[in-house]
Design an enzyme around this catalytic site. Structure first.
Site, short mmCIF file in Angstrom:
data_model
loop_
_atom_site.label_atom_id
_atom_site.label_comp_id
_atom_site.label_asym_id
_atom_site.label_seq_id
_atom_site.Cartn_x
_atom_site.Cartn_y
_atom_site.Cartn_z
N GLY A 1 1.01 -1.38 0.28
CA GLY A 1 -0.20 -0.24 0.27
C GLY A 1 1.45 1.12 0.04
O GLY A 1 2.05 0.98 -0.18
N TYR A 2 0.31 2.26 -0.32
CA TYR A 2 0.39 3.68 -0.82
C TYR A 2 0.02 4.72 0.97
O TYR A 2 -0.48 4.71 0.81
CB TYR A 2 1.32 4.45 -1.62
CG TYR A 2 1.81 3.14 -2.73
CD1 TYR A 2 3.17 3.61 -3.08
CD2 TYR A 2 0.96 2.05 -3.47
CE1 TYR A 2 3.30 2.49 -3.93
CE2 TYR A 2 1.58 1.30 -4.48
CZ TYR A 2 2.98 1.92 -4.38
OH TYR A 2 3.45 1.17 -5.33
#
Length: 155
Positions: free
Chosen positions: A28-29
């Site tokens: 994820g970011y």
């Protein structure tokens, strides 16, 4: 700390017969800005924090810094990430002196297969296996940070 890579679509699953390694990735970011993406990744049973800078004009070269972090911390940080986590299986395939990392995506990116090859120089020669498709280096739609926001199945 420069990453030099080329990226390709994959036109068949023939690479699976050539793979010497297979692993599961969830990422994820915390920040998906193309100028400074901050990624949290769990690769099998290890956690990583990665910062990537903006790509050059060709899309082949950019700053990359990565550090292994505690798996518990990585799981906690994934919960803070922007919506659109990426799940994929990564296959490693040797071709001559290089190794392709071939990603088979799931969930909202189901049906997408991408192959990346890291190089020492942007103009370095390398073998292109028959299963390799069109080159998409520099096409931001295929950056994982962008696939998390605008998934392949929604194109």
């Amino acid at each position: 700390m420069l990453e030099i890579e080329r990226k390709f679509l994959v036109k068949s699953d023939a690479f699976k017969n050539e793979a010497f390694s297979q692993s599961e990735i969830k990422q994820g970011y915390l920040n998906s800005n193309p100028s400074r993406a901050v990624r949290i990744r769990i690769h099998n049973d290890k956690g990583y924090l990665t910062i990537k800078g903006k790509s050059d004009e060709s899309g082949t070269t950019r700053f990359e810094w990565e550090k292994e972090i505690d798996l518990t911390e990585a799981n906690a940080l994934l919960k803070l990430c922007e919506p659109g986590a990426i799940s994929k299986t990564r296959y490693e395939v040797k071709a001559g002196e290089h190794i392709y990392e071939v990603d088979e995506f799931y969930d909202d990116n189901q049906g997408l297969w991408l192959a990346e090859i890291e190089l020492k120089d942007a103009n370095e020669a390398f073998i292109k296996p028959d299963w390799l498709g069109d080159e998409v280096t520099g096409d931001v739609r295929y950056y994982n940070s962008q696939l998390s926001k605008n998934p392949f199945t929604k194109w």
